[in-house]
Design an enzyme around this catalytic site. Structure first.
Site, PDB file in Angstrom:
ATOM      1  N   ASP A  99       0.815  -1.221   0.000  1.00 26.27           N
ATOM      2  CA  ASP A  99       0.000   0.000   0.000  1.00 26.27           C
ATOM      3  C   ASP A  99       0.844   1.265   0.000  1.00 26.27           C
ATOM      4  O   ASP A  99       2.049   1.228   0.229  1.00 26.27           O
ATOM      5  CB  ASP A  99      -0.976   0.004   1.191  1.00 26.27           C
ATOM      6  CG  ASP A  99      -0.357  -0.578   2.464  1.00 26.27           C
ATOM      7  OD1 ASP A  99       0.885  -0.564   2.578  1.00 26.27           O
ATOM      8  OD2 ASP A  99      -1.107  -1.047   3.329  1.00 26.27           O
ATOM      9  N   ASP A 155      -8.023  -2.621  13.645  1.00 20.92           N
ATOM     10  CA  ASP A 155      -9.411  -2.849  13.229  1.00 20.92           C
ATOM     11  C   ASP A 155      -9.548  -4.118  12.379  1.00 20.92           C
ATOM     12  O   ASP A 155     -10.605  -4.385  11.814  1.00 20.92           O
ATOM     13  CB  ASP A 155      -9.958  -1.629  12.469  1.00 20.92           C
ATOM     14  CG  ASP A 155      -9.208  -1.355  11.170  1.00 20.92           C
ATOM     15  OD1 ASP A 155      -8.220  -2.074  10.875  1.00 20.92           O
ATOM     16  OD2 ASP A 155      -9.612  -0.428  10.435  1.00 20.92           O
ATOM     17  N   HIS A 188      -7.571  -4.832   9.655  1.00 21.33           N
ATOM     18  CA  HIS A 188      -7.195  -4.713   8.235  1.00 21.33           C
ATOM     19  C   HIS A 188      -5.887  -5.439   7.935  1.00 21.33           C
ATOM     20  O   HIS A 188      -5.037  -5.597   8.794  1.00 21.33           O
ATOM     21  CB  HIS A 188      -7.124  -3.247   7.783  1.00 21.33           C
ATOM     22  CG  HIS A 188      -6.025  -2.417   8.376  1.00 21.33           C
ATOM     23  ND1 HIS A 188      -6.225  -1.154   8.891  1.00 21.33           N
ATOM     24  CD2 HIS A 188      -4.698  -2.653   8.523  1.00 21.33           C
ATOM     25  CE1 HIS A 188      -5.078  -0.657   9.310  1.00 21.33           C
ATOM     26  NE2 HIS A 188      -4.134  -1.547   9.117  1.00 21.33           N
ATOM     27  N   GLU A 248      -9.712  -2.254   4.622  1.00 21.63           N
ATOM     28  CA  GLU A 248     -10.421  -1.916   5.848  1.00 21.63           C
ATOM     29  C   GLU A 248     -11.690  -2.770   5.981  1.00 21.63           C
ATOM     30  O   GLU A 248     -12.207  -3.273   4.968  1.00 21.63           O
ATOM     31  CB  GLU A 248     -10.790  -0.426   5.833  1.00 21.63           C
ATOM     32  CG  GLU A 248      -9.587   0.518   5.860  1.00 21.63           C
ATOM     33  CD  GLU A 248      -8.952   0.659   7.248  1.00 21.63           C
ATOM     34  OE1 GLU A 248      -8.894  -0.329   8.002  1.00 21.63           O
ATOM     35  OE2 GLU A 248      -8.484   1.768   7.556  1.00 21.63           O
TER      36      GLU A 248
HETATM   37  C1  F6R Z   1       1.379  -1.438   6.120  1.00 26.72           C
HETATM   38  C2  F6R Z   1       0.116  -2.175   6.140  1.00 26.72           C
HETATM   39  C3  F6R Z   1      -0.723  -2.194   7.367  1.00 26.72           C
HETATM   40  C4  F6R Z   1       0.064  -2.483   8.644  1.00 26.72           C
HETATM   41  C5  F6R Z   1      -0.858  -2.487   9.851  1.00 26.72           C
HETATM   42  C6  F6R Z   1      -0.082  -2.676  11.145  1.00 26.72           C
HETATM   43  O1  F6R Z   1       1.999  -1.532   4.846  1.00 26.72           O
HETATM   44  O2  F6R Z   1      -0.240  -2.742   5.159  1.00 26.72           O
HETATM   45  O3  F6R Z   1      -1.731  -3.160   7.199  1.00 26.72           O
HETATM   46  O4  F6R Z   1       0.707  -3.721   8.518  1.00 26.72           O
HETATM   47  O5  F6R Z   1      -1.557  -1.268   9.911  1.00 26.72           O
HETATM   48  O6  F6R Z   1       0.742  -1.560  11.350  1.00 26.72           O
HETATM   49  P1  F6R Z   1       1.786  -1.536  12.554  1.00 26.72           P
HETATM   50  O7  F6R Z   1       2.820  -2.548  12.283  1.00 26.72           O
HETATM   51  O8  F6R Z   1       2.362  -0.135  12.522  1.00 26.72           O
HETATM   52  O9  F6R Z   1       1.003  -1.822  13.795  1.00 26.72           O
END
Ligand code: F6R
Length: 218
Positions: free
Chosen positions: A67, A136, A138, A143
């Site tokens: 992403d 959440d 994702h 999402e």
């Molecule tokens: C990032 C991504 C997100 C993160 C998720 C957890 O490229 O795709 O899905 O993996 O938001 O983020 P952290 O590791 O910061 O808790």
């Protein structure tokens, strides 16, 4: 599915690095699906150390990231391109032209998403996809919603995701409201998936992921 329970964050990062290192060694032109976020920091550090020790060669590896924030230039320290360059790509021997992320600075997000899916297809799909987990539920920026979205798409981030990610920005208002994300299709088509989750705050959502129903809400 195999669940590997680890002692702590360091142990998780090392064991995840073992799995990625094995993939790079066994298939030198692997397509690695990569993620950003705080979860991956030590894992990437570990891969850099192994590269510097002469144990890993990334010269034929291709990578696609999950992403990117819409509207952030690659030179913006909060962009995921910047994160990947700083934390991994600049410190290993992967050719930069073999590293792909959705482009955040585009006029037509839908066209960029279609091009990104075509690119993943042209690489032959993903060998090993690394995933973190959002509070959440994702993965990537898929999402919670009413349906699984197969294709890469532009997403309106959830208020809880904006709040969680505001820790990387000066003000919560600076967090972009939209992002481009790989869809569930390319993720599910990956030959293997490595989901890394750490921290007490994620225990409730991890329980739902592992033991709850399969639903586009989680
Ligand atoms: C990032 C991504 C997100 C993160 C998720 C957890 O490229 O795709 O899905 O993996 O938001 O983020 P952290 O590791 O910061 O808790």
């Amino acid at each position: 599915m195999k669940i590997i329970k680890t002692k702590n964050y360091q142990d998780m990062s090392r064991k995840a690095a073992n799995i990625i290192a094995a993939q790079v060694i066994q298939k030198e032109d692997s397509v690695l699906g990569l993620a950003t976020g705080s979860t991956m920091l030590e894992l990437y550090d570990d891969l850099v150390s192994r590269y510097r020790a002469g144990d890993l060669d990334f010269s034929k590896i291709r990578s696609v990231n999950l992403d990117e924030y819409l509207g952030l230039h690659p030179s913006n320290p909060q962009s995921y391109r910047y994160y990947m360059d700083q934390n991994l790509f600049n410190n290993i021997n992967i050719p930069v032209e073999n590293t792909y992320l959705p482009k955040g600075m585009v006029d037509d997000a839908d066209m960029e998403c279609a091009a990104f899916d075509a690119l993943i297809e042209s690489l032959g799909g993903i060998d090993l996809q690394l995933l973190g987990l959002g509070l959440d539920g994702h993965i990537g920026f898929n999402e919670p919603g009413d349906a699984f979205i197969k294709e890469s798409h532009c997403v309106l981030l959830n208020p809880s995701t904006i709040k969680a990610n505001s820790r990387f920005f000066e003000h919560e208002d600076d967090v972009p409201r939209h992002a481009l994300t790989m869809g569930m299709g390319a993720i599910m088509k990956a030959k293997a998936v490595l989901l890394c989750v750490n921290g007490k705050a994620k225990a409730p959502i991890l329980k739902q992921v592992l033991y709850g129903p399969i639903t586009p809400r989680v």
